[in-house]
Design a protein around this motif. Sequence first.
Motif, PDB file in Angstrom:
ATOM      1  N   SER A 292      -2.487   8.279  21.970  1.00  0.00           N
ATOM      2  CA  SER A 292      -2.094   7.903  23.320  1.00  0.00           C
ATOM      3  C   SER A 292      -2.193   6.394  23.561  1.00  0.00           C
ATOM      4  O   SER A 292      -1.596   5.873  24.509  1.00  0.00           O
ATOM      5  N   ALA A 293      -2.931   5.677  22.701  1.00  0.00           N
ATOM      6  CA  ALA A 293      -3.161   4.246  22.904  1.00  0.00           C
ATOM      7  C   ALA A 293      -2.241   3.362  22.076  1.00  0.00           C
ATOM      8  O   ALA A 293      -1.908   2.244  22.483  1.00  0.00           O
ATOM      9  N   ILE A 294      -1.828   3.852  20.907  1.00  0.00           N
ATOM     10  CA  ILE A 294      -1.016   3.057  19.987  1.00  0.00           C
ATOM     11  C   ILE A 294       0.460   3.337  20.232  1.00  0.00           C
ATOM     12  O   ILE A 294       0.871   4.476  20.441  1.00  0.00           O
ATOM     13  N   ASP A 295       1.290   2.287  20.185  1.00  0.00           N
ATOM     14  CA  ASP A 295       2.733   2.471  20.415  1.00  0.00           C
ATOM     15  C   ASP A 295       3.400   3.213  19.266  1.00  0.00           C
ATOM     16  O   ASP A 295       4.224   4.104  19.490  1.00  0.00           O
ATOM     17  N   SER A 296       3.066   2.830  18.034  1.00  0.00           N
ATOM     18  CA  SER A 296       3.643   3.483  16.855  1.00  0.00           C
ATOM     19  C   SER A 296       2.675   3.367  15.692  1.00  0.00           C
ATOM     20  O   SER A 296       1.848   2.447  15.638  1.00  0.00           O
ATOM     21  N   PHE A 297       2.805   4.308  14.748  1.00  0.00           N
ATOM     22  CA  PHE A 297       2.001   4.304  13.528  1.00  0.00           C
ATOM     23  C   PHE A 297       2.920   4.084  12.329  1.00  0.00           C
ATOM     24  O   PHE A 297       3.852   4.862  12.109  1.00  0.00           O
ATOM     25  N   SER A 298       2.663   3.039  11.581  1.00  0.00           N
ATOM     26  CA  SER A 298       3.436   2.753  10.371  1.00  0.00           C
ATOM     27  C   SER A 298       2.781   3.481   9.204  1.00  0.00           C
ATOM     28  O   SER A 298       1.787   3.022   8.636  1.00  0.00           O
ATOM     29  N   LEU A 299       3.331   4.643   8.864  1.00  0.00           N
ATOM     30  CA  LEU A 299       2.721   5.540   7.877  1.00  0.00           C
ATOM     31  C   LEU A 299       3.142   5.145   6.460  1.00  0.00           C
ATOM     32  O   LEU A 299       4.327   5.119   6.137  1.00  0.00           O
ATOM     33  N   MET A 300       2.160   4.874   5.600  1.00  0.00           N
ATOM     34  CA  MET A 300       2.426   4.365   4.246  1.00  0.00           C
ATOM     35  C   MET A 300       2.712   5.500   3.260  1.00  0.00           C
ATOM     36  O   MET A 300       1.930   5.777   2.351  1.00  0.00           O
ATOM     37  N   THR A 301       3.842   6.131   3.429  1.00  0.00           N
ATOM     38  CA  THR A 301       4.227   7.228   2.533  1.00  0.00           C
ATOM     39  C   THR A 301       4.997   6.691   1.330  1.00  0.00           C
ATOM     40  O   THR A 301       6.169   7.009   1.115  1.00  0.00           O
ATOM     41  N   TYR A 302       4.330   5.872   0.543  1.00  0.00           N
ATOM     42  CA  TYR A 302       4.898   5.322  -0.687  1.00  0.00           C
ATOM     43  C   TYR A 302       3.747   4.910  -1.599  1.00  0.00           C
ATOM     44  O   TYR A 302       2.580   5.013  -1.218  1.00  0.00           O
ATOM     45  N   ASP A 303       4.081   4.457  -2.807  1.00  0.00           N
ATOM     46  CA  ASP A 303       3.063   4.117  -3.813  1.00  0.00           C
ATOM     47  C   ASP A 303       2.165   5.309  -4.112  1.00  0.00           C
ATOM     48  O   ASP A 303       0.943   5.197  -4.234  1.00  0.00           O
ATOM     49  N   TYR A 304       2.787   6.489  -4.219  1.00  0.00           N
ATOM     50  CA  TYR A 304       2.065   7.731  -4.478  1.00  0.00           C
ATOM     51  C   TYR A 304       1.381   7.708  -5.840  1.00  0.00           C
ATOM     52  O   TYR A 304       0.242   8.126  -5.989  1.00  0.00           O
ATOM     53  N   SER A 305       2.082   7.225  -6.845  1.00  0.00           N
ATOM     54  CA  SER A 305       1.556   7.250  -8.213  1.00  0.00           C
ATOM     55  C   SER A 305       0.795   5.974  -8.536  1.00  0.00           C
ATOM     56  O   SER A 305       0.735   5.040  -7.727  1.00  0.00           O
ATOM     57  N   ALA A 306       0.201   5.925  -9.711  1.00  0.00           N
ATOM     58  CA  ALA A 306      -0.618   4.788 -10.125  1.00  0.00           C
ATOM     59  C   ALA A 306      -0.519   4.634 -11.648  1.00  0.00           C
ATOM     60  O   ALA A 306      -0.059   5.548 -12.341  1.00  0.00           O
ATOM     61  N   PRO A 307      -0.940   3.466 -12.191  1.00  0.00           N
ATOM     62  CA  PRO A 307      -0.849   3.265 -13.637  1.00  0.00           C
ATOM     63  C   PRO A 307      -1.548   4.348 -14.451  1.00  0.00           C
ATOM     64  O   PRO A 307      -1.058   4.754 -15.504  1.00  0.00           O
ATOM     65  N   HIS A 308      -2.682   4.836 -13.958  1.00  0.00           N
ATOM     66  CA  HIS A 308      -3.402   5.882 -14.686  1.00  0.00           C
ATOM     67  C   HIS A 308      -2.801   7.262 -14.429  1.00  0.00           C
ATOM     68  O   HIS A 308      -3.163   8.231 -15.083  1.00  0.00           O
ATOM     69  N   ARG A 309      -1.871   7.319 -13.449  1.00  0.00           N
ATOM     70  CA  ARG A 309      -1.242   8.582 -13.097  1.00  0.00           C
ATOM     71  C   ARG A 309       0.212   8.310 -12.726  1.00  0.00           C
ATOM     72  O   ARG A 309       0.623   8.431 -11.577  1.00  0.00           O
ATOM     73  N   PRO A 310       1.019   7.888 -13.716  1.00  0.00           N
ATOM     74  CA  PRO A 310       2.411   7.533 -13.417  1.00  0.00           C
ATOM     75  C   PRO A 310       3.206   8.754 -12.967  1.00  0.00           C
ATOM     76  O   PRO A 310       2.925   9.887 -13.358  1.00  0.00           O
ATOM     77  N   GLY A 311       4.189   8.497 -12.141  1.00  0.00           N
ATOM     78  CA  GLY A 311       5.012   9.581 -11.622  1.00  0.00           C
ATOM     79  C   GLY A 311       5.885   9.097 -10.492  1.00  0.00           C
ATOM     80  O   GLY A 311       6.163   7.898 -10.375  1.00  0.00           O
ATOM     81  N   PRO A 312       6.309   9.995  -9.610  1.00  0.00           N
ATOM     82  CA  PRO A 312       7.212   9.623  -8.519  1.00  0.00           C
ATOM     83  C   PRO A 312       6.535   8.697  -7.519  1.00  0.00           C
ATOM     84  O   PRO A 312       5.321   8.742  -7.332  1.00  0.00           O
ATOM     85  N   ASN A 313       7.337   7.862  -6.871  1.00  0.00           N
ATOM     86  CA  ASN A 313       6.798   6.905  -5.917  1.00  0.00           C
ATOM     87  C   ASN A 313       6.554   7.534  -4.551  1.00  0.00           C
ATOM     88  O   ASN A 313       5.554   7.254  -3.898  1.00  0.00           O
ATOM     89  N   SER A 314       7.449   8.392  -4.115  1.00  0.00           N
ATOM     90  CA  SER A 314       7.312   9.054  -2.811  1.00  0.00           C
ATOM     91  C   SER A 314       7.882  10.464  -2.882  1.00  0.00           C
ATOM     92  O   SER A 314       8.959  10.717  -2.335  1.00  0.00           O
TER      93      SER A 314
END
Length: 379
Positions: A292-314
């Motif tokens: 109710s207080a914040i105008d919008s939330f910028s949701l970081m739905t990316y960078d899912y994978s990592a070097p130790h766990r390579p795979g899809p980005n999103s």
Amino acid sequence: MRILCASLSLTMICWLSEGTLSKTDAKKGATKKLEEKVLHSDKNVQDRGLVVVDPKAKDIIREHRSYCSKKMKERHFSGDVLGYITPWNNHGYDIAKIFGNKFTLISPVWLQVKRRGKEMFQFTGLHDADKVPRILFDGWTYQDFESVFGSEDEIEELSKNMVLLAKNENFDGFVVEVWSQLGNQKQTELIHLLIHLSEALHEAQLKLILVIPPAVSAGDLDEEIKGTLDKFVGNTNLGRNVDLLEGRKALQRDLDRLDQWAEANGPEFKALKFWTNQPGMFTKKEFDQLASAIDSFSLMTYDYSAPHRPGPNSPLPWVRACVQVLDPDSKWRNKILLGLNFYGMDYSALGPSGEPILGSRIIELTGLEETFEIIKSNP
């Protein structure tokens, strides 16, 4: 659901419109003519049949620098669209100007606030900052946060300084990125700070957008599926640089094989679960307290994978889960700006975190730019 165009979406558009670097003057002349021919199109991407789940290499070659000049000022999405402009993409502002009508908010990412002592704050990175800049709490120690959290005077001074800065610089508000900086610590105190800041900004008719990490922790691909993919890629030319015509033909055959493989295994992939049952650093509890207080939330739905766990980005199932976990009843969906990445990651690159792969880099690695005339003569 409103959509957030992540910073690399601007890079993606830049890739669509940038020129080609050639090795000789003759090639530069030919490239210029080609660029003039394909830079603008009378038809949008839907009419050209480019919005598909299985894009073809031929279409990428023909269309990768083209956009519809007649539609570049028209909006087709009624919700908010936030575009980040990054320091490493010097075409960002140009793209924001060309396609400005398609964005609701533009956010440069180099503004910082530093704490210099009790009730003393300094802002840096003001060059070319406008609209709704993203602000980082740069160089803040855990003690800095504790000192501010424990003092209403410090919170008041920080809020007052940010309002004054926005007024002096003609900002429309701020995109605040601080949640991941503290991990899972001091959440109650941070929420108190953010609510106080939002009240001060709203009183001055300014916006507050909060960057939040994924609500669901990433997981691993099923080992059998991952092994099949690794084996498939290892037996093809995918991921290799190709220069000769023979190599390009082999690449196209492998792309066709991949397309056939994906089609045959589609149902199995659709059933995959790409995440764990572990909550992320920002959960429904915090979302409900701030919605109710914040105008919008910028949701970081990316960078899912990592070097130790390579795979899809999103992976789409994970992206969908991150939204549904935060707001299962769709009460505040219009405040969620869904992070869309227009890049992949190369985890074989030097460095501990790999490097992003953009569209222009794909064209360069595969040599597709130079095959345009070959494809054109053999449609």
